[in-house]
Design a protein around this motif. Structure first.
Motif, mmCIF file in Angstrom:
data_model
loop_
_atom_site.group_PDB
_atom_site.id
_atom_site.type_symbol
_atom_site.label_atom_id
_atom_site.label_comp_id
_atom_site.label_asym_id
_atom_site.label_seq_id
_atom_site.Cartn_x
_atom_site.Cartn_y
_atom_site.Cartn_z
ATOM 1 N N CYS A 148 4.341 7.859 9.228
ATOM 2 C CA CYS A 148 3.597 6.763 9.861
ATOM 3 C C CYS A 148 3.547 6.842 11.378
ATOM 4 N N ASP A 149 4.524 7.493 11.997
ATOM 5 C CA ASP A 149 4.553 7.561 13.454
ATOM 6 C C ASP A 149 3.995 8.871 14.002
ATOM 7 N N GLU A 150 3.357 9.684 13.152
ATOM 8 C CA GLU A 150 2.793 10.953 13.613
ATOM 9 C C GLU A 150 1.283 10.881 13.732
ATOM 10 N N GLU A 151 0.744 11.773 14.553
ATOM 11 C CA GLU A 151 -0.699 11.833 14.751
ATOM 12 C C GLU A 151 -1.407 12.031 13.412
ATOM 13 N N GLY A 152 -2.460 11.314 13.222
ATOM 14 C CA GLY A 152 -3.233 11.418 11.986
ATOM 15 C C GLY A 152 -2.980 10.277 11.025
ATOM 16 N N ALA A 153 -1.866 9.567 11.182
ATOM 17 C CA ALA A 153 -1.585 8.435 10.292
ATOM 18 C C ALA A 153 -2.626 7.351 10.544
ATOM 19 N N ALA A 154 -3.321 6.967 9.487
ATOM 20 C CA ALA A 154 -4.389 5.976 9.634
ATOM 21 C C ALA A 154 -4.304 4.864 8.603
ATOM 22 N N ASN A 155 -3.522 5.064 7.539
ATOM 23 C CA ASN A 155 -3.446 4.130 6.427
ATOM 24 C C ASN A 155 -2.021 4.090 5.908
ATOM 25 N N GLN A 156 -1.604 2.917 5.397
ATOM 26 C CA GLN A 156 -0.269 2.815 4.799
ATOM 27 C C GLN A 156 -0.350 2.032 3.495
ATOM 28 N N VAL A 157 0.253 2.607 2.449
ATOM 29 C CA VAL A 157 0.296 1.952 1.148
ATOM 30 C C VAL A 157 1.340 0.845 1.207
ATOM 31 N N TYR A 158 0.948 -0.364 0.811
ATOM 32 C CA TYR A 158 1.923 -1.458 0.776
ATOM 33 C C TYR A 158 2.148 -1.988 -0.627
ATOM 34 N N GLY A 159 1.487 -1.404 -1.612
ATOM 35 C CA GLY A 159 1.755 -1.836 -2.976
ATOM 36 C C GLY A 159 0.814 -1.239 -3.993
ATOM 37 N N PHE A 160 1.185 -1.445 -5.258
ATOM 38 C CA PHE A 160 0.365 -1.046 -6.396
ATOM 39 C C PHE A 160 0.306 -2.229 -7.349
ATOM 40 N N VAL A 161 -0.834 -2.439 -7.963
ATOM 41 C CA VAL A 161 -0.975 -3.462 -8.997
ATOM 42 C C VAL A 161 -1.692 -2.825 -10.186
ATOM 43 N N ALA A 162 -1.346 -3.282 -11.379
ATOM 44 C CA ALA A 162 -1.966 -2.757 -12.603
ATOM 45 C C ALA A 162 -3.118 -3.663 -13.004
ATOM 46 N N ALA A 163 -4.303 -3.088 -13.114
ATOM 47 C CA ALA A 163 -5.482 -3.837 -13.553
ATOM 48 C C ALA A 163 -5.347 -4.141 -15.042
#
Length: 163
Positions: A71-86
């Motif tokens: 997350c702190d390196e160049e190129g990081a643009a998105n972070q997963v904060y969870g998963f949900v089951a449809a």
């Protein structure tokens, strides 16, 4: 003089030294439920809490894909904060997208209530009809900072621990 001209020609014929990923599709300011899917290259390798790049063409893989980066390196643009089951049932993209926006939105408001969400947004990564047919019901919830790269984890707990 002949040697100098030959050297210029030789330099002009050398391949570029950096093999950086070629640009992928244009990245919109606001990412939605069509930005990435479960079939997007590299998405299935990303786990909860991890950061990843926006899609770019990978010369090695020969396709547009995302890749894990700290997350702190160049190129990081998105972070997963969870998963949900449809919910099970026949695949209906609109139904799954509505479920994903609601579920991921609820998680987003839990992690970043009120002013904590300033400058942040989220999007869901949906299963596709093809991945649904093989049992994929997972929706990935992703946070990002529109128009800016990440400079560290967006998750409140991770940010507090880093201090």
């Amino acid at each position: 003089m002949f040697c100098g001209a030959l050297a210029l020609v030789a330099v002009a014929l050398l391949p570029a030294a950096d093999a950086a990923p070629a640009p992928g599709p244009a990245v919109p300011d606001r990412k939605g439920d069509t930005f990435l899917t479960a079939e997007s290259g590299g998405v299935l390798a990303i786990e909860g809490g991890e950061c990843f790049t926006d899609p770019a063409r990978s010369p090695a893989a020969g396709e547009v894909m995302v890749r894990y980066v700290p997350c702190d390196e160049e190129g990081a643009a998105n972070q997963v904060y969870g998963f949900v089951a449809a919910p099970d049932g026949a695949f209906d993209r609109e139904r799954v997208a509505a479920f994903a926006r609601e579920s991921c939105g609820r998680g987003f408001r839990t992690y970043w209530p009120g002013e904590a969400a300033a400058g942040l947004d989220f999007y869901p990564v949906l299963p596709t009809a093809a991945t649904w047919d093989i049992g994929d019901r997972d929706v990935m919830c992703v946070a990002y900072r529109p128009g800016s790269p990440l400079t560290g984890s967006l998750l409140p707990l991770a940010s507090a621990l880093a201090r």
